[in-house]
Scaffold this active site. Structure first.
Site, PDB file in Angstrom:
ATOM      1  N   HIS A 216       0.842  -1.214   0.000  1.00  0.00           N
ATOM      2  CA  HIS A 216       0.000   0.000   0.000  1.00  0.00           C
ATOM      3  C   HIS A 216       0.876   1.263   0.000  1.00  0.00           C
ATOM      4  O   HIS A 216       0.960   2.000   0.971  1.00  0.00           O
ATOM      5  CB  HIS A 216      -1.061   0.028   1.096  1.00  0.00           C
ATOM      6  N   ASP A 274      -7.207  -3.515  -0.441  1.00  0.00           N
ATOM      7  CA  ASP A 274      -6.953  -3.539   1.002  1.00  0.00           C
ATOM      8  C   ASP A 274      -8.275  -3.434   1.763  1.00  0.00           C
ATOM      9  O   ASP A 274      -8.340  -2.855   2.843  1.00  0.00           O
ATOM     10  CB  ASP A 274      -6.002  -2.405   1.398  1.00  0.00           C
TER      11      ASP A 274
END
Length: 395
Positions: A216, A274
């Site tokens: 991320h 995510d």
């Protein structure tokens, strides 16, 4: 079955009318040449754009389920929900928890992998996020369970061959002399830096030992500074690093999304969600691990304001990138499936619409609204004429 009245993405990114022929869950042909003498089963794609099914390599949950749930049905619930956003393959992503709870999650996930069939997204393995991270960059990872990297622990979870472990997110500065990074890389596991305080020098040394991925990107890592470019700078500068991006406009601002597409480029970016269990559900209170998460709109936060995963859907991420960074259709394929398939070593059967590959196909509008999703040749999601959703349809 012949899928007709669709548009195929050509090598230069343009769209052309075409057809896809599938049999026994595989693509037999994908062509812009009409098939006039076909007498078998036909499906009309309504002028949609055909893309290879999306591959989400970093997802914690959806539809009320989380891969860390002590529940044998969790993986199946997530897998059944994902075709609605065009996702046909995924990695079950764990959370920093006790060794026993991580072991349970792996057990349930493997059980699902062995028994799963057509009609839902395919689980390709695991993304182990934590517990080998730095406490100062824990983010939404429960800090009580953070520990030092241990190959013995990973062998206990995954066995001597580390079967099904595809990606591990860890803090490279916690790996003394980068021995574990080197060993994991030698065994074919993608080592990713995340939840890390590493500076550029440390990250580069870890990269030399085999680290090749950033989790991320921009979140839970050292940011860019003109005297220390950190992990964010490494992602821009080091051409061998692949970067996950959450394109929800929250984890990375619209300006940052535009910057990373221009500077890093679609060939090194991988769109992820995510997402956590609340994806697809109303606003309210949910859990991530044992932590309370408040969901409002597209944002999920802990009590202290820390971001706790996302509500993002893969098709929505592509729409954001189109609007913000003006990505091409070719870019969209790379970001949502091609790069992931190559990274995971499954490009021989996923990541493009070509003869011999799995019939993982998503048909979308030019605004990336999902119309139909096929998982290994079986229609797993469709919109009816009123826009309502239909799941797991039989042809």
């Amino acid at each position: 079955m012949l899928i007709k009245n669709i548009r195929l993405v050509q090598p230069e990114g343009e769209l052309a009318d075409g057809t896809i022929l599938i049999e026994n869950g595989r693509i037999i042909s994908a062509s812009t040449e009409p098939i006039d003498d076909w007498s078998g089963e036909c499906f009309d794609g309504g002028g949609s754009v055909a893309l290879p099914g999306f591959i989400d390599i970093h997802i914690h949950g959806a539809a009320g389920a989380d891969f860390m749930d002590d529940d044998s049905t969790a993986a199946g619930k997530v897998a059944a929900a994902l075709p609605a956003e065009g996702t046909t393959s995924f990695l079950a992503t764990t959370l920093t928890q006790s060794p026993e709870r991580i072991s349970s999650s792996i057990h349930y996930g493997r059980t699902y992998m062995k028994g799963s069939g057509e009609g839902a997204a395919e689980m390709l393995g695991f993304h182990l996020e934590g517990p080998f991270i730095h406490p100062d960059q824990a983010g939404a990872q429960p800090s009580a369970y953070i520990c030092e990297p241990s190959m013995d622990q990973m062998y206990e979870w995954f066995g001597d061959t580390l079967a099904d472990l595809k990606i591990i997110t860890m803090a490279p500065e916690q790996d003394k002399n980068f021995k574990i990074t080197h060993e994991l890389n030698e065994r074919g596991v993608i080592v990713s830096a995340g939840h890390t305080t590493a500076d550029y020098k440390t990250l580069s040394e870890a990269q030399a030992a085999g680290l090749s991925h950033l989790t991320h990107y921009g979140n839970a890592m050292r940011g860019l500074h003109h005297r220390e470019i950190g992990v964010v700078g490494a992602g821009m500068l080091n051409k061998e690093l692949f970067c996950e991006i959450i394109a929800d406009g929250i984890h990375l601002s619209p300006d940052m999304l535009k910057l990373v597409v221009q500077v890093i480029g679609p060939e090194r970016l991988l769109l992820i969600t995510d997402s956590m269990r609340a994806k697809g559900l109303p606003d309210g209170s949910y859990t991530l691990g044992d932590q309370k998460v408040t969901v409002s709109g597209n944002e999920a936060i802990l009590a202290d304001g820390t971001l706790a995963g996302s509500m993002l859907k893969m098709n929505e991420g592509l729409r954001q990138l189109k609007d913000i960074a003006d990505i091409t259709w070719t870019d969209a394929i790379a970001l949502s499936s091609g790069n992931a398939a190559r990274r995971l070593g499954v490009f021989d059967r996923k990541g493009s619409i070509e003869r011999g590959k799995d019939a993982d196909i998503v048909l979308v509008t030019e605004d990336f609204n999902v119309q139909y999703t096929f998982c290994r040749g079986k229609m797993s999601f469709a919109h009816d004429s009123t826009g309502r959703r239909k799941m797991n349809l039989d042809m």
